[in-house]
Design an enzyme around this catalytic site. Sequence first.
Site, PDB file in Angstrom:
ATOM      1  N   CYS A  82      72.028  29.593  44.957  1.00 29.26           N
ATOM      2  CA  CYS A  82      71.129  28.545  44.107  1.00 29.26           C
ATOM      3  C   CYS A  82      71.519  27.301  43.956  1.00 29.26           C
ATOM      4  O   CYS A  82      70.846  26.471  43.771  1.00 29.26           O
ATOM      5  CB  CYS A  82      71.142  29.406  42.539  1.00 29.26           C
ATOM      6  SG  CYS A  82      72.673  29.353  41.782  1.00 29.26           S
ATOM      7  N   HIS A 121      73.978  30.573  37.338  1.00 30.55           N
ATOM      8  CA  HIS A 121      72.858  30.161  37.933  1.00 30.55           C
ATOM      9  C   HIS A 121      72.221  29.208  37.577  1.00 30.55           C
ATOM     10  O   HIS A 121      72.242  28.735  36.518  1.00 30.55           O
ATOM     11  CB  HIS A 121      71.804  31.506  37.828  1.00 30.55           C
ATOM     12  CG  HIS A 121      70.431  31.533  38.793  1.00 30.55           C
ATOM     13  ND1 HIS A 121      70.540  31.434  39.905  1.00 30.55           N
ATOM     14  CD2 HIS A 121      69.315  31.015  38.271  1.00 30.55           C
ATOM     15  CE1 HIS A 121      69.342  31.304  40.436  1.00 30.55           C
ATOM     16  NE2 HIS A 121      68.315  31.173  39.507  1.00 30.55           N
ATOM     17  N   ASP A 136      62.182  27.695  40.335  1.00 33.46           N
ATOM     18  CA  ASP A 136      63.398  28.050  41.040  1.00 33.46           C
ATOM     19  C   ASP A 136      63.054  28.637  42.379  1.00 33.46           C
ATOM     20  O   ASP A 136      62.507  29.601  42.706  1.00 33.46           O
ATOM     21  CB  ASP A 136      63.722  29.496  40.000  1.00 33.46           C
ATOM     22  CG  ASP A 136      65.299  29.767  40.575  1.00 33.46           C
ATOM     23  OD1 ASP A 136      65.951  29.352  41.505  1.00 33.46           O
ATOM     24  OD2 ASP A 136      65.871  30.759  39.448  1.00 33.46           O
TER      25      ASP A 136
END
Length: 295
Positions: A82, A121, A136
């Site tokens: 991420c 995250h 995302d």
Amino acid sequence: MKIVARRAARRHGRAMDLDRYFARIGLHAPVSPDPAGLAMLQSAHRLAIGFENLDVMLGRPIRIDSASVFDKLVLRGRGGYCFEQNRLYADALGLLGLPASPLLARVRLGAAPGVTPPRTHVCLLVTIAGEAWFADAGFGGSNLPPLPLNDGASAQTSDGAHHRLRRIGEPGTLSGEWLLERAGAPDATDGRAAAHLDWQPQYTFDLVQVAQDDLEQGNHWTSTRPGTRFTTLHVASIPIAGGFASMVDRELTIHGPAGTERRSIGDASDYGRTLREVFRIELGDADAARLPLFA
């Protein structure tokens, strides 16, 4: 658009080259700066750039500055997790007129009841015509679509799963202000989902401002903390047309419209070939052989 984007990249000191990024994700022209363009860009990015933690397993540092991320994910054809994926995605969004700010989240997928996971995250808050959107491109657990930041906002992805946002608390609380949930086939995830089709938590987040050093700290914890998922397992995943592919150590799962295929990876050569053919990750045979999985 090309000249303007390159001037903007120089002005912001970024390494982003939109032409090369578009080539990497299979787009032939810039997207429009609206919700449809956001959805198109995120889908193309996710289908083209696999999620992976293999440099962690190879003992290499994970760098999340724009130049390092562009070099790894675009120029060298690798994937990332991420902090890398959403750095690249945010840089592209900014040059396309869709400013994006990072948000830190606690991953709830697969977490034991009563446990408060760390903020490891990163997702994005994108502003479109004055409206806030959640985006995302770097969640390895499943496929995700962009959603307007509204309580109850929902969407369906090509694997048949439903996703929704719920406002559940106050900013700064351990439980989180916003909850992202998913309902769908467990096989269309990376193996952490419970074995049912009902709503399951993915992660919680709030809208507190995040500094670059906050991201660096979260990335350092994620890539170095002993005993965690990213420092003990070899992980790769990617959405595919109508489904999802995941590989945890030697176990490969490919879920699609026709069902779910599972097999065990034989050796380093098989592993490297599977990374290239399924996950679109270019890892050389020598590096594959050096992974703890095969060393």
